[in-house]
Write an enzyme that holds these catalytic residues in place. Structure first.
Site, PDB file in Angstrom:
ATOM      1  N   SER A  50     -55.062  73.986  20.961  1.00 44.66           N
ATOM      2  CA  SER A  50     -55.987  72.870  21.214  1.00 44.66           C
ATOM      3  C   SER A  50     -57.147  73.212  22.141  1.00 44.66           C
ATOM      4  CB  SER A  50     -55.222  71.678  21.782  1.00 44.66           C
ATOM      5  OG  SER A  50     -54.496  71.056  20.757  1.00 44.66           O
ATOM      6  N   LYS A  53     -60.449  72.936  20.660  1.00 46.76           N
ATOM      7  CA  LYS A  53     -61.121  71.634  20.510  1.00 46.76           C
ATOM      8  C   LYS A  53     -62.375  71.544  21.388  1.00 46.76           C
ATOM      9  CE  LYS A  53     -56.768  69.324  19.316  1.00 46.76           C
ATOM     10  NZ  LYS A  53     -55.611  68.576  19.827  1.00 46.76           N
ATOM     11  N   TYR A 177     -59.082  72.829  10.670  1.00 47.96           N
ATOM     12  CA  TYR A 177     -58.448  72.533  11.958  1.00 47.96           C
ATOM     13  C   TYR A 177     -57.340  73.540  12.271  1.00 47.96           C
ATOM     14  CZ  TYR A 177     -55.494  70.163  15.348  1.00 47.96           C
ATOM     15  OH  TYR A 177     -54.718  69.881  16.442  1.00 47.96           O
ATOM     16  N   TYR A 228     -54.027  65.320  27.480  1.00 46.33           N
ATOM     17  CA  TYR A 228     -53.364  64.204  26.787  1.00 46.33           C
ATOM     18  C   TYR A 228     -52.845  63.169  27.791  1.00 46.33           C
ATOM     19  CZ  TYR A 228     -53.646  68.141  23.729  1.00 46.33           C
ATOM     20  OH  TYR A 228     -54.102  69.228  23.067  1.00 46.33           O
ATOM     21  N   VAL A 246     -50.941  74.098  22.903  1.00 43.05           N
ATOM     22  CA  VAL A 246     -49.487  74.310  22.826  1.00 43.05           C
ATOM     23  C   VAL A 246     -49.090  75.781  22.689  1.00 43.05           C
ATOM     24  CG1 VAL A 246     -48.828  71.995  22.018  1.00 43.05           C
ATOM     25  CG2 VAL A 246     -49.382  73.782  20.349  1.00 43.05           C
TER      26      VAL A 246
END
Ligand code: GLN
Length: 296
Positions: A50, A53, A177, A228, A246
């Site tokens: 991630s 991102k 993605y 998050y 992760v």
């Protein structure tokens, strides 16, 4: 960090990551003056997951600017990274670009006018440029493994497509993605790729990647949404804009001071690196680096 017993657990739901040893730890700190300090397994590649991102968001903002914000919010979600619950009440508009749903919309934006291969290539070239390192590559087996098992992400994309907030075919968007998540980098490469965020949007050679305002805003999103539902806790403990993945990596930024990458594959229950967070907390304590501190 070697003495720390509680290392969390590696992300088992992604086939390529399930067998990685949690007994690894690396860190790299690139200073605003160009200095580099490294420790542990700083030259071992890992799946940035991630953290990609941040780079994908930067690219999407370059393409569509503030129009992006009609399709993705800018608020912390308070939910897990792969949660679907808010999407129904909020009509398919994800809370922010760093939860999976938001990153899928960003991938959809980056796909516009491109074939998936071109879109992935464009992002990879961008990351290589930021890190000044053409050896950075995608781990195809991690991408494939996630494509084969990524039912939640595929569900999220389908669900948003029903609201018209995913515009391309779902398998093309998820394919992009999964590939961006499978970019492999080591801590030195990752800390270098984050330099523009500590330098008001500029590369060390002066090249403008984004405006100072945009760099500030990306940092703000990293601080409020980068971990998050544990973003508040990360701000409390570390006090730097940061983005986790992760794979166990974290990119943290101290504007005007440092770009820091840390990696240790064991995750806490929110899916953020257990030792990586602890290392950043200790670094922040030792240096006084924090966006909330007068010492910074
Ligand atoms: N590829 C992972 C997923 O979509 C990324 C999640 C993460 O790093 N938090 O589930």
């Amino acid at each position: 960090m070697a003495a720390e017993q509680d290392r969390g657990t590696v992300a088992r739901y992604i086939p390529g990551l399930a067998s990685i040893s949690p007994d690894q730890f690396g860190m790299a700190v690139v200073g605003a003056d160009g200095s580099l300090a490294t420790g542990g397994d700083a030259k071992t590649s890992f799946s940035i997951q991630s953290i990609s991102k941040v780079f994908a968001l930067t690219m999407a903002l370059g393409k569509v600017g503030d129009q992006l914000w009609s399709r993705v919010g800018r608020e912390p979600s308070g939910n897990a990274f792969n949660s679907i619950v808010q999407l129904e009440a909020e009509h398919g508009i994800p809370r922010n670009p760093f939860i999976n749903a938001g990153a899928l919309v960003v991938a959809d934006v980056n796909l516009s006018g491109h074939m998936p291969r071109e879109s992935i290539g464009e992002l990879l070239r961008f990351v290589r440029y930021l890190a000044d390192d053409d050896s950075i590559a995608i781990d195809e087996s991690v991408a494939r493994g996630e494509a084969e098992t990524g039912y939640r992400n595929i569900a999220l994309a389908n669900y948003m497509r029903a609201f018209g907030n995913i515009r391309h075919a779902v398998e093309l968007v998820t394919g992009c993605y999964f590939h961006q998540c499978a970019i492999a980098m080591d801590c030195v490469q990752l800390a270098r790729a984050g330099r523009f965020l500590m330098l008001d949007g500029r590369q060390p050679d002066g090249g403008q990647v984004v405006s100072a305002r945009r760099a500030r805003r990306i940092n703000a999103l990293m601080l409020t949404c980068g971990h998050y539902d544990a973003s508040g806790d990360f701000a409390f403990r570390v006090g730097m804009p940061g983005k986790s993945g992760v794979g166990g990596g974290i990119l943290a930024v101290v504007p005007g001071k440092a770009s820091i990458a840390v990696w240790s594959p064991g995750l806490n229950e929110s899916g953020n690196s257990q030792l990586g967070t602890l290392a950043l907390e200790r670094l922040a304590e030792a240096t006084g680096w924090s966006v909330f501190s007068a010492r910074t």
